[in-house]
Design a protein around this motif. Sequence first.
Motif, PDB file in Angstrom:
ATOM      1  N   ALA A 134       0.821  -1.214   0.000  1.00 11.33           N
ATOM      2  CA  ALA A 134       0.000   0.000   0.000  1.00 11.33           C
ATOM      3  C   ALA A 134       0.854   1.263   0.000  1.00 11.33           C
ATOM      4  N   PRO A 135       1.866   1.385   0.871  1.00  8.37           N
ATOM      5  CA  PRO A 135       2.674   2.608   0.840  1.00  8.37           C
ATOM      6  C   PRO A 135       3.460   2.795  -0.460  1.00  8.37           C
ATOM      7  N   VAL A 136       3.973   1.715  -1.025  1.00  3.60           N
ATOM      8  CA  VAL A 136       4.702   1.830  -2.285  1.00  3.60           C
ATOM      9  C   VAL A 136       3.732   2.188  -3.418  1.00  3.60           C
ATOM     10  N   GLY A 137       2.552   1.610  -3.390  1.00  2.00           N
ATOM     11  CA  GLY A 137       1.526   1.984  -4.377  1.00  2.00           C
ATOM     12  C   GLY A 137       1.161   3.454  -4.263  1.00  2.00           C
ATOM     13  N   GLU A 138       1.028   3.917  -3.030  1.00  2.00           N
ATOM     14  CA  GLU A 138       0.746   5.341  -2.780  1.00  2.00           C
ATOM     15  C   GLU A 138       1.869   6.210  -3.353  1.00  2.00           C
ATOM     16  N   ALA A 139       3.113   5.772  -3.149  1.00  2.00           N
ATOM     17  CA  ALA A 139       4.257   6.525  -3.654  1.00  2.00           C
ATOM     18  C   ALA A 139       4.240   6.600  -5.178  1.00  2.00           C
ATOM     19  N   LEU A 140       3.952   5.488  -5.821  1.00  2.00           N
ATOM     20  CA  LEU A 140       3.926   5.466  -7.282  1.00  2.00           C
ATOM     21  C   LEU A 140       2.783   6.302  -7.845  1.00  2.00           C
ATOM     22  N   ILE A 141       1.663   6.290  -7.179  1.00  2.00           N
ATOM     23  CA  ILE A 141       0.531   7.118  -7.611  1.00  2.00           C
ATOM     24  C   ILE A 141       0.908   8.596  -7.552  1.00  2.00           C
TER      25      ILE A 141
END
Length: 183
Positions: A134-141
């Motif tokens: 979730a945090p890495v996905g948030e970062a990529l978004i």
Amino acid sequence: MDFAQYWQVTDAVSKTLFLILITLSLISWVVGISRIIYAKQKVDVVADELSDAISQEMSGLSGLEFAQKKTATEQFLLKHIANHRFELEKGLPILGTTAAIAPFIGLFGTVWGIFHALHAIGKSGQAGLAQVAAPVGEALIMTGLGLGVAIPAVIFFNIITRLNKKALYLANDTAHHILATVR
């Protein structure tokens, strides 16, 4: 991860950055499209507007000597061209600023998301997919959103600048023609 799930796992900083980027995107699209329309219209009419304005002004200069008439005409043309430039350049600072800062806002969101991933690893003691997804996905978004805001702003800025240069070229060309015909 769908948007609702993304929104639930983000904190106030990420939500604020997301809203800032969305707001900048909307503003740059509105400003960009409206300024392109305005600049295209000006390209079509700037020479006629300048010619019409000077023809009205010339009637008041009929009693002057040649040198005075030419100087007054030149000053009048310079003033009108400066007014056109001012009107044409409205909105460009918004687009330029958006193009410059949006990637950095997205980068800050990326760093914030990576921080969350590292924090999750630290809390659990494990570096598994469940802790960092979730945090890495948030970062990529946030990275993608920052670029998605900046790229259209740069494109709008460049198109508008080019149209403005064309309009000002036509205005200056018309002014030189008018000055050459002053009698």
